[in-house]
Design a protein around this motif. Sequence first.
Motif, short mmCIF file in Angstrom:
data_model
loop_
_atom_site.label_atom_id
_atom_site.label_comp_id
_atom_site.label_asym_id
_atom_site.label_seq_id
_atom_site.Cartn_x
_atom_site.Cartn_y
_atom_site.Cartn_z
N THR A 155 0.85 -1.18 0.00
CA THR A 155 0.00 0.00 0.00
C THR A 155 0.89 1.23 0.00
N TYR A 156 0.25 2.38 -0.18
CA TYR A 156 0.98 3.65 -0.36
C TYR A 156 0.23 4.76 0.36
N GLN A 157 0.96 5.63 1.02
CA GLN A 157 0.36 6.79 1.69
C GLN A 157 1.17 8.04 1.35
N GLN A 158 0.46 9.17 1.26
CA GLN A 158 1.12 10.46 1.07
C GLN A 158 0.63 11.43 2.13
N PHE A 159 1.55 12.23 2.67
CA PHE A 159 1.22 13.20 3.71
C PHE A 159 1.75 14.57 3.29
N ASP A 160 0.86 15.55 3.22
CA ASP A 160 1.21 16.93 2.87
C ASP A 160 0.99 17.75 4.14
N LEU A 161 2.08 18.10 4.83
CA LEU A 161 1.97 18.56 6.21
C LEU A 161 1.79 20.07 6.34
N ASP A 172 -5.39 8.35 5.81
CA ASP A 172 -5.72 9.68 5.31
C ASP A 172 -6.77 10.28 6.22
N ARG A 173 -6.61 11.56 6.57
CA ARG A 173 -7.61 12.31 7.35
C ARG A 173 -7.90 11.69 8.72
N GLN A 174 -6.91 11.03 9.31
CA GLN A 174 -7.08 10.42 10.64
C GLN A 174 -8.17 9.36 10.65
N HIS A 175 -8.38 8.70 9.52
CA HIS A 175 -9.31 7.59 9.46
C HIS A 175 -8.65 6.33 10.03
N ASN A 176 -9.40 5.24 10.05
CA ASN A 176 -8.82 3.99 10.53
C ASN A 176 -7.62 3.62 9.67
N PRO A 177 -6.50 3.30 10.27
CA PRO A 177 -5.26 3.13 9.51
C PRO A 177 -5.16 1.78 8.82
N LEU A 178 -4.22 1.73 7.86
CA LEU A 178 -3.80 0.47 7.26
C LEU A 178 -2.50 0.08 7.96
N PRO A 179 -2.54 -0.85 8.90
CA PRO A 179 -1.36 -1.16 9.71
C PRO A 179 -0.28 -1.88 8.90
N THR A 180 0.95 -1.73 9.34
CA THR A 180 2.00 -2.51 8.71
C THR A 180 1.85 -3.98 9.07
N ALA A 181 2.19 -4.83 8.13
CA ALA A 181 2.15 -6.28 8.39
C ALA A 181 3.37 -6.74 9.14
N ASN A 182 4.41 -5.88 9.19
CA ASN A 182 5.67 -6.29 9.81
C ASN A 182 6.38 -5.05 10.34
N ASN A 242 4.07 -2.94 3.30
CA ASN A 242 3.09 -4.02 3.25
C ASN A 242 2.11 -3.86 4.41
N THR A 243 0.82 -3.93 4.08
CA THR A 243 -0.21 -3.87 5.10
C THR A 243 -0.92 -5.21 5.19
N VAL A 244 -1.76 -5.37 6.21
CA VAL A 244 -2.48 -6.62 6.41
C VAL A 244 -3.95 -6.30 6.66
N GLY A 245 -4.83 -7.08 6.02
CA GLY A 245 -6.27 -6.89 6.18
C GLY A 245 -6.85 -6.11 5.02
N ALA A 246 -7.83 -6.70 4.33
CA ALA A 246 -8.40 -6.07 3.13
C ALA A 246 -9.92 -6.10 3.17
N PRO A 247 -10.55 -5.18 3.91
CA PRO A 247 -12.01 -5.05 3.81
C PRO A 247 -12.40 -4.82 2.35
N VAL A 248 -13.50 -5.39 1.93
CA VAL A 248 -13.91 -5.28 0.52
C VAL A 248 -14.65 -3.95 0.37
N ILE A 249 -13.86 -2.90 0.17
CA ILE A 249 -14.41 -1.55 0.20
C ILE A 249 -15.30 -1.25 -1.00
N GLY A 250 -15.12 -1.98 -2.10
CA GLY A 250 -15.95 -1.75 -3.28
C GLY A 250 -17.42 -2.04 -3.07
#
Length: 650
Positions: A155-161, A172-182, A242-250
């Motif tokens: 996965t990929y994240q960008q932060f414009d501070l 993004d926007r302090q939502h629930n995070p995508l945690p690292t798998a390791n 690498n993140t872990v956990g894939a809710p089916v957001i679609g």
Amino acid sequence: MVATRFEIISRKPIGDDSAYKDIGEYEFITGRLYYSVDPKHPDSQLITDIDLIPTNNEGRVEFSSDIQLLKPVSMKSDSNLFFDVVNRGNRTVLAFNNAEQRVSNEDPHLGNGFLMKKGTVVVFCGWQTDVPDGRIRLHVPEALDKNGEQLIGQTYQQFDLGEDSYELLLSDRQHNPLPTANLNDENATLIERDWPDGPITNIPRNEWSFARWADGEEVRDANFICLPKGFKSGKVYEIIYNTVGAPVIGLGFLAMRDCSSFFRYATEEQGNPCAGNITKAYAFGASQSGRFVREFAYLGLNLDEDNRIVYDGLLPHTGSSRLGEFNMRFGQPSSNHMRNVGNVKALAYVETHDPISNIKDSLLWRLESKNAMPKIIATNSDVEYWWSGASLAHTDATGSFDVNPPENVRVYLFSGTKHGAGSLPLTKTPAPEALRQKHFSNTIDYRPLQRAAYDNLDKWVRDGIEPPVSQYPRIDDKTAVTRESLMESFERVPKIGFLKALPVRQRLSYGDNVDEGIHTYPAVEGEPFGTLVSAIDDDCNEISGVRLPDLQVPLGTHTGWALRHADIGGEGHFMPLQGSVIPFPRTETEKEQDGDPRDSIEKRYPSKDDYLTKIRASAESLASEKYILSEDIEGIVNGAGERWEAIQSQ
């Protein structure tokens, strides 16, 4: 019926019906809507990873949405349903009512009752899984591998501070995070830029960690990254891991389809509080949600599983020419940067061919193939043109020629506006975050245009009365120009200046598995798309699009871009979503002192009364052309008077 059950949690009267006595009292219902979809249905197969969800005993996929509903207690039998594609779990469509914004776990404010006067049923439905607690949410299962284990991948994240920090939440926007798998992932990469498209500086892996910063020490945490030397305001940071956990957001797209189908078609016995009273349905989304509406159209999901039309009309607002991270593995639906996966395709409303990528595509081809086309009125602010290439919705991908929308689509640029509706007071800190811009924030309130757009859409659907013609920058009449070509005009006004670097909407490639919703990072970057903006007049105000009285009878220059202030770093660079107003000199003396080539206010208007007379004439002209409603003229004149006083007293 795909929506199997509507659980009502609360139900109570709301609002003051004095403004809509003919309709009567409204009620506010909260609840949860439960769905059960066939994963093998052709439309379901468009949803990334739907085949990796455990099914129930009938082989169907189950999920649910938080629901909020505003409806008349006594409904008329020919009512409209207005579906609010909530933005990051927040209600948005009540802006049509000039209502105050309230958090989603509080009762909504109904404002001036614009929608209530029409007896409109307003539905707020959760479609996003990762919103913070207390917001309107979608509840979905995770995709699992063949062994029933959670999925792991890039996965990929960008932060414009806008402020310094030692830690960043992986979201993004302090939502629930995508945690690292390791926590010890040595292949994770972190880079820094001075602006979103600036040169890359790699931050060595031993200088940062997956951790929080507590009392001057790193505390390992899968949801955060920590940089002991500090993340700096004004910088841009990007991380691949690498993140872990894939809710089916679609599944959010099926929620948008099946929620409105339920309230439109389900019976009272099936638990529908609107049973038998909905005859037309419309959907509105702004910004992130406007892109979601566009992608809903792109997926062609306007027929439910019983092959019934769901929406008669769509109102995507500030959706630009983009899609989003709404239907992919490990996506972040709130993500809004220019390396977002939703920027891969520049989709016009009819088929275009990109000679560089050799891609042919159209936003509406699936809807057309199913004979399921709604009427569409698409609106954008000036920000979408300057930032994300909104012009690509009505030009080819190279920006070489116009591509006219089809007959069932209208496209409007709200000229000279920022992303959200502007307002007083004059301020350089308009955003809730710790952000500051060089000039005053743009004050143009475009909500009258939105109310007219909804009214026009309804008359178009119900009575066949066509809305006013599309208004946007065009190549053939030379009102569409490159941003670079305007630099000299802006820089000749010392108070204005220009951007140090222009945002880039470029072609991106995320590997060979994109069609399966799987992306490889970093993206391979290609040539920029050919983005265009409106030409400007001698006051540096835009000449194309729908020009509100603020531009026709101006008190200053209005832009869809803003410069970062030196106080927050990145001075002179583009500040996303914001716009500016740079007032004219008030007097000839002030004009001379400032070296400002623009005419002064005192030269333009002998008095405030003269100014307001011209504002009224401009508003009346717009109303006669149906770009605004007659009922909004007085509010526009009053607002102009307030802006006159604010600028004179600055």
